[in-house]
Design an enzyme around this catalytic site. Structure first.
Site, short mmCIF file in Angstrom:
data_model
loop_
_atom_site.label_atom_id
_atom_site.label_comp_id
_atom_site.label_asym_id
_atom_site.label_seq_id
_atom_site.Cartn_x
_atom_site.Cartn_y
_atom_site.Cartn_z
N HIS A 354 1.40 -3.38 -4.70
CA HIS A 354 2.70 -2.68 -4.64
C HIS A 354 3.09 -2.19 -3.25
CE1 HIS A 354 3.27 -2.27 -9.06
NE2 HIS A 354 1.96 -2.35 -9.05
N LYS A 542 14.79 9.03 -4.13
CA LYS A 542 13.49 8.35 -4.08
C LYS A 542 12.55 9.26 -3.30
CE LYS A 542 15.69 4.87 -1.89
NZ LYS A 542 15.30 3.65 -2.58
N ARG A 543 11.25 8.92 -3.26
CA ARG A 543 10.33 9.70 -2.44
C ARG A 543 10.82 9.73 -1.00
NH1 ARG A 543 5.43 11.55 -4.87
NH2 ARG A 543 4.89 12.22 -2.76
N LYS A 548 11.61 4.59 4.18
CA LYS A 548 12.79 4.55 3.31
C LYS A 548 14.04 5.04 4.05
CE LYS A 548 10.05 5.27 -0.94
NZ LYS A 548 10.30 4.09 -1.79
N THR A 650 12.98 -0.01 -7.43
CA THR A 650 13.45 -0.14 -8.81
C THR A 650 14.65 0.76 -9.04
OG1 THR A 650 11.66 1.40 -9.36
CG2 THR A 650 11.32 -0.91 -9.93
N LYS A 654 18.36 0.42 -11.21
CA LYS A 654 18.94 1.43 -12.12
C LYS A 654 20.38 1.75 -11.73
CE LYS A 654 14.26 3.07 -12.60
NZ LYS A 654 13.22 3.93 -12.02
C1 26W Z 1 -2.19 6.94 -1.49
C2 26W Z 1 -2.52 6.02 -2.48
C3 26W Z 1 -1.33 5.27 -2.93
C4 26W Z 1 -0.89 4.20 -2.21
C5 26W Z 1 0.15 3.46 -2.69
C6 26W Z 1 -0.73 5.64 -4.09
C7 26W Z 1 0.33 4.91 -4.58
C8 26W Z 1 0.74 3.81 -3.87
C9 26W Z 1 1.82 2.98 -4.47
C10 26W Z 1 1.38 1.54 -4.40
C11 26W Z 1 3.12 3.21 -3.83
C12 26W Z 1 4.25 2.75 -4.71
O1 26W Z 1 4.65 3.45 -5.61
N1 26W Z 1 4.80 1.59 -4.41
C13 26W Z 1 6.07 1.21 -4.97
O2 26W Z 1 5.86 0.42 -6.12
C14 26W Z 1 7.09 0.13 -6.75
C15 26W Z 1 6.79 -0.60 -8.03
O3 26W Z 1 6.30 -1.86 -7.75
C16 26W Z 1 7.99 -0.67 -5.83
O4 26W Z 1 9.23 -0.86 -6.45
C17 26W Z 1 8.20 0.09 -4.52
O5 26W Z 1 8.91 -0.71 -3.61
C18 26W Z 1 6.85 0.46 -3.93
O6 26W Z 1 7.02 1.27 -2.79
#
Ligand code: 26W
Length: 809
Positions: A354, A542-543, A548, A650, A654
Site C-alpha cells: 500500500h 485525509k491524513r 499529500k 480512496t 468517494k
Molecule cells: C508506520 C507503519 C505504516 C506504514 C504504512 C502503517 C500504515 C501504512 C499504510 C500502508 C499507509 C496507508 O494507509 N496507505 C494507503 O493505503 C490506501 C489503501 O490502499 C491507499 O489508497 C493510499 O493511497 C495509501 O496511502
C-alpha cells in the site's frame, strides 16, 4: 418483519433488557434495545452461513489486517438487512427518532486511514457478493486518538470507544488460543531421525476473540470479523500471592499483557520500531492462524489440501509474520517437511502493498526479533538461506542483486521482502502504483518472477458511501434508472442518458444544495463560522502528510487572499476551503500544517473587507462518520499528492461517487478516474510521475529558482516568516526551511503555478452551471468502476480462487 411485529418485539426487548417502560427509558437504553433486537435477527443467518460454508466445504478467505476502520454499523446494518424503513417508521410511532439512536453508536476507529478503511470496505463487499471472506485483526481498547483543536493546535485525546460496551461484538472465550513469546528453542532428534524443535520457557498469552457479524446486502450472508484481545493466560494461578509486593507485581504483569491490544499505533508514515508493535503483529497473526487451523481440522480436511480450502491475504506487511507462523504450525505442530510446508504456505498467502514511501517500509532489528520470537526467527533465517541459494543458482556472482533481495540484510528483517518471497501473489492498489512496484521498489523480484505480480485497483463500497451517506441521491438515481445498479454498480452508466436533461441535472444540483445546507449548519453550530452556501465547497480530507501536500492547498489560499486584499472586487466565485485530517502525534511538519490552516482560517474568516469571498474551515477529528457528511456536500475534491507518491487514494472515489469534481495530479487512482470520465470532466495539473521520479533520480530541481522567479510564490513563502501571520514570528520557520532550505521534497513550489492555473479553470467551469452539472453527472455515472465489489470480484477470481456461496433463508 412488519412494522407492528417490530414495535411489539422492540418494546419487549426494551423492557426485558432494562426493566423499564418505554417512558422511563433513556436514549441509550433505546439504542441498546435496538442493537439487541438486531443481534437476535442476525444470529440465525450467521449460524446458517457458517453451517453452509462447512457443509459445502467452501474455500474460506481470511483478510489479515492490523487495522479495520469500520465507522458506525447500525444504520448500515439496517440498510443491509432491508429493515431501515420498518424500523424508522415503527420507532417513530413509538415516539423515537431513529437518527438520534444512530448517533449513540461510537465510530469503531480501529485504523489510521486509507489502509484500514479499505479493509472495512472489502469486508462489506465480500459479504454483499456472498463470498466466504472474513477479517482478522486486533480489538484495540483505544482506537485512533480523538483530535481536538486548541488554540489552533492539534491535541490528542484517548479514544475510549468501548466505554459503554459495543453492541456488535460477541466474546468467544471458548475459542481463545495461546500465543507464545520469548523463551528459547531446543532441538531434539526423534526416533525416526527427524529433528524437531521445542520452544521452551516461553511466555504464553491468551488471545480471546471477539466476533463481529459482517452483513451482506439483502442476501442472508453473514461473515465474521474476528478481533483478538490479549489477556492473562493463567488468571487464577498468577494471583496466588503471599504479600503486597506479589500483588503489585501481579497487577503490573497483567497490565503488561493487556497492553498488547490496548492501543492502535497512530502513525502511518514511520513504522514504530518498538517491541510492543512487533508483539501486536505476531499476536494477531498467530492467534488468527491457530484458530483457522482448528476450524480446518474440525472439518476433517487433510492438511495437504490446506491451500485449496484456505486463503490468507495480508494487508500490507504488518501481518507478514503469517509466512513464518504458518510454516511453524505446519512443521512443528503438523509434522510436515520443509518443502511441503513451504509449498502450502506460499500457495495460501497473498500480499498487497500500500505504499512506496521508503520511510514507511517495515524492518525489524534481528536482535530484538530473535529475543521475542526465537522459533519464528529460525524459520525466517531458513527461508532467507534457501531463497538466497536459489538466487545464487539463478544469478551466479551477482552479489549486489542478491543482497538487495535477501530477507535478512544489514542486521534487519525486511518485511516487504518476506511478504513477497512467502506469497504466491503480490499486488499494488492502482495501475500506476503497481507499475512503480514492478519497475522500481520490487523490480528485482518482478524480473525474477513476473507472474507473481498484479494490479488490483482499490474500490469503495457504494452501499456506505452512496446508499447510506447520500440517501437522496440514491433515490434520485433509482427513480431514474431503476435499482439494478445497487447490485451492479457499473450500471450507473445508464445515468448518462440524462446528460442533456436539464430537469434531472437541476434535481442533482438541488440534492447537492441540501447536503451543503446540512454541512453549513454543522459548521456554524460547531465552529461559529458562517459559510456562503453558494460558494464552491472545496474539500481536502485525509491524513495530514507532506506528500499529500495540504501545504500546496494552503499556499494557494494565501495567494487568493493576497489577490483579494489588492483587489476586493476580484472576479471570482466565492470559495469555502474545508480541511479535515489527523497528524501523527510525532510528525512535526504535519502538526505545523494543521496549525497553519487554523491560523489562516482565523485571519481570513474575520476579514470583512473581502466580502465573504473566502472562508477556511478546519473540521476537527476526521472520522468515517464525518466523511459521510462531507463527501455528499463537496463541489470540489482535492487530490493533489506529488505524482508517484499516493498509492491509490480512496477518498477521490468517494467524492466522485457523490458528484464532486476532482482537481488532482496524475497520481494513484486519479489517473484511472481521468480515464473513466475523460479529461473534460476532471481538472488535472502538475508534474507527472515520470517527471517526479526523474527528479528524484537525477536531481535538477531547485526550490529557490521557483521562489526567485514567481513573485506570487515569493510573497506567500515570505508571509510564513515575516510576522504577517498573527503568531510568534518564528512559528512557521520550520515549514519555510522545509520548503526552501531542504529543497521542497514533494515539489510544492514546482507545482504551484500549475495549481493556480487549474483553480482558475475550475472557477471558470463552475460558472457555467449546465456544464458543471454535466460534469457532476459524468462523475457519478462512471463511479461504479470504483465500487469495491468490482475490486473484490477481481481478487476472488484472480488471486483467491474464491467462489460465491449463496445462503438461502
Ligand atoms: C508506520 C507503519 C505504516 C506504514 C504504512 C502503517 C500504515 C501504512 C499504510 C500502508 C499507509 C496507508 O494507509 N496507505 C494507503 O493505503 C490506501 C489503501 O490502499 C491507499 O489508497 C493510499 O493511497 C495509501 O496511502
Amino acid at each position: 418483519m412488519d412494522k407492528e411485529g417490530f414495535k411489539e418485539t422492540y418494546i419487549r426487548k426494551l423492557q426485558a433488557l432494562h426493566g423499564k417502560s418505554l417512558e422511563e427509558s433513556s436514549i441509550h437504553d433505546q439504542y441498546i434495545a435496538l442493537g439487541s433486537l438486531l443481534r437476535d435477527y442476525i444470529s440465525p443467518n450467521w449460524i446458517k452461513t457458517n453451517q453452509q460454508y462447512k457443509a459445502n466445504s467452501d474455500k474460506q478467505l481470511y483478510y489479515f489486517s492490523i487495522e479495520f476502520l469500520l465507522g458506525k454499523l447500525l444504520d448500515m446494518n439496517l440498510i443491509n438487512l432491508g429493515m431501515k424503513e420498518v424500523c424508522q417508521d415503527g420507532l417513530a410511532e413509538l415516539g423515537i427518532n431513529l437518527s438520534v439512536l444512530l448517533q449513540q453508536e461510537p465510530d469503531a476507529g480501529l485504523g489510521n486511514g486509507g489502509l484500514g478503511r479499505l479493509a472495512a470496505c472489502f469486508l462489506d463487499s465480500m459479504a454483499a457478493l456472498s463470498l466466504p471472506g472474513h477479517g482478522c485483526g486486533i480489538r484495540y481498547t483505544y482506537g485512533l486518538f480523538e483530535q481536538k483543536i486548541v488554540k489552533n493546535y492539534q491535541v490528542e485525546l484517548p479514544d475510549n470507544w468501548l466505554k459503554d460496551g459495543y453492541i456488535w461484538e460477541y466474546r468467544r472465550t471458548d475459542k481463545a488460543v495461546e500465543v507464545s513469546f520469548g523463551g528459547h528453542v531446543r532441538s531434539i532428534v526423534k526416533a525416526d531421525g527427524r529433528v524437531c524443535y521445542l520452544h521452551e520457557s516461553a511466555e504464553a498469552i491468551l488471545a480471546v476473540p471477539y466476533d463481529i457479524p459482517m452483513i451482506g446486502y439483502q442476501n442472508n450472508t453473514v461473515n465474521t470479523l474476528r478481533l483478538w484481545s490479549a489477556e492473562l493466560a493463567h488468571n487464577d494461578c498468577y494471583f496466588t500471592f503471599r504479600n503486597r509486593n506479589d500483588f503489585v507485581k501481579a497487577i503490573e504483569y497483567k497490565n503488561s499483557v493487556e497492553r498488547i491490544s490496548k492501543y492502535l499505533y497512530p502513525d502511518d508514515t514511520h513504522p514504530e520500531g518498538r517491541l510492543l508493535r512487533l508483539k501486536q503483529e505476531y499476536f494477531f497473526v498467530s492467534a488468527g492462524l491457530q484458530s483457522i487451523l482448528k476450524g480446518f481440522k474440525s472439518a476433517n480436511h487433510k492438511i495437504q489440501f490446506f491451500s485449496e480450502k484456505i486463503g490468507v491475504h495480508i494487508n500490507d506487511t504488518h501481518p507478514a509474520l503469517a509466512v513464518p507462523e504458518l510454516m511453524r504450525i505446519l512443521i512443528d505442530d503438523e509434522n510436515l517437511g520443509w518443502d511441503e510446508a513451504w509449498q502450502i504456505t506460499t500457495q495460501t498467502i497473498s500480499y498487497t502493498n500500500h505504499t512506496v514511501l521508503p520511510e514507511a517500509l517495515e524492518t525489524w532489528p534481528v536482535d530484538m526479533f530473535q529475543n521475542l520470537l526465537p522459533r519464528i526467527y529460525m524459520i525466517i533465517e531458513e527461508i532467507n538461506q534457501r531463497f538466497c541459494k536459489e538466487l545464487w543458482e539463478h544469478y551466479p556472482g551477482q552479489w549486489g542483486r542478491i543482497a538487495d533481495m535477501a530477507v535478512i540484510a544489514d542486521g534487519v528483517i525486511h518485511m516487504a521482502r518476506l511478504a513477497v518471497v512467502g506469497s504466491h501473489s503480490v499486488n499494488g492498489v492502482a495501475k500506476l502504483h503497481s507499475d512503480i512496484l514492478q519497475q522500481y521498489l520490487l523490480h528485482n523480484y518482478y524480473q525474477y518472477d513476473p507472474t507473481k505480480f498484479h494490479n488490483k485497483t482499490n474500490g469503495i463500497t457504494h452501499r456506505r458511501w452512496l446508499l447510506k451517506a447520500n440517501p437522496q441521491l440514491t433515490d434520485l438515481i433509482s427513480n431514474a434508472i431503476g435499482t439494478n445498479w445497487i447490485a451492479e454498480p457499473k450500471e450507473l452508466l445508464l445515468l448518462r442518458k440524462y446528460a442533456k436533461d436539464t430537469v434531472f441535472k437541476e434535481q442533482l444540483a438541488t440534492i447537492k444544495l441540501k447536503n451543503k445546507i446540512k454541512l453549513v449548519d454543522h459548521i456554524y453550530s460547531h465552529y461559529g463560522i458562517s459559510v456562503n452556501l453558494h460558494s464552491i465547497f472545496d474539500i481536502q480530507i485525509k491524513r495530514i502528510h507532506a506528500y499529500k501536500r495540504q501545504i500546496l492547498n494552503v499556499l494557494h489560499i494565501m495567494h487568493l487572499y493576497n489577490e483579494l486584499k489588492i483587489n476586493p472586487q476580484l472576479d471570482m466565485v466565492p470559495r469555502t476551503f474545508i480541511f479535515a485530517g489527523k497528524a501523527a502525534p510525532g510528525y512535526y511538519i504535519a502538526k505545523q500544517t494543521v496549525k497553519l490552516i487554523n491560523i489562516l482560517g482565523s485571519v481570513i474568516n474575520h476579514d470583512k473587507t473581502i466580502q465573504d469571498k473566502l472562508k477556511v474551515v478546519f473540521m476537527e477529528n476526521y472520522s468515517v462518520s464525518l466523511g459521510e457528511m462531507l463527501f455528499p456536500a463537496a463541489d470540489v475534491s482535492e487530490q493533489i499528492s506529488t505524482a508517484s507518491k499516493e498509492a491509490s487514494g480512496t477518498g477521490n472515489m468517494k467524492f466522485m461517487m457523490n458528484g464532486a469534481i476532482t482537481i488532482g495530479t496524475l497520481d494513484g487512482a486519479n489517473i484511472e478516474i481521468e480515464e473513466a470520465v475523460g479529461p473534460e470532466n476532471i481538472i488535472i495539473f502538475g508534474l507527472t510521475a515520470q517527471q517526479a521520479l526523474d527528479y528524484y533520480k537525477h536531481g535538477g530541481y531547485n526550490a529557490w529558482d521557483v521562489y526567485n522567479e514567481d513573485m506570487r510564490v515569493k510573497k506567500v513563502i515570505e508571509q510564513l516568516v515575516n510576522g504577517y501571520l498573527p503568531d510568534e514570528r518564528e512559528e512557521f520557520r520550520p515549514l519555510y526551511d522545509y520548503l526552501l532550505r531542504h529543497n521542497d521534497e514533494f515539489f510544492v513550489l514546482k507545482d504551484f503555478a500549475a495549481y493556480v492555473d487549474a483553480h482558475q479553470r475550475l472557477d471558470h467551469k463552475f460558472r457555467q452551471k449546465q456544464h458543471w452539472q454535466s460534469m457532476c453527472l459524468e462523475n457519478i455515472a462512471h463511479s461504479g468502476l470504483f465500487s469495491s465489489d468490482k475490486t473484490i470480484r477481481e481478487y476472488a477470481a484472480e488471486t483467491w480462487n474464491l467462489e460465491r456461496s449463496i445462503i438461502r433463508r
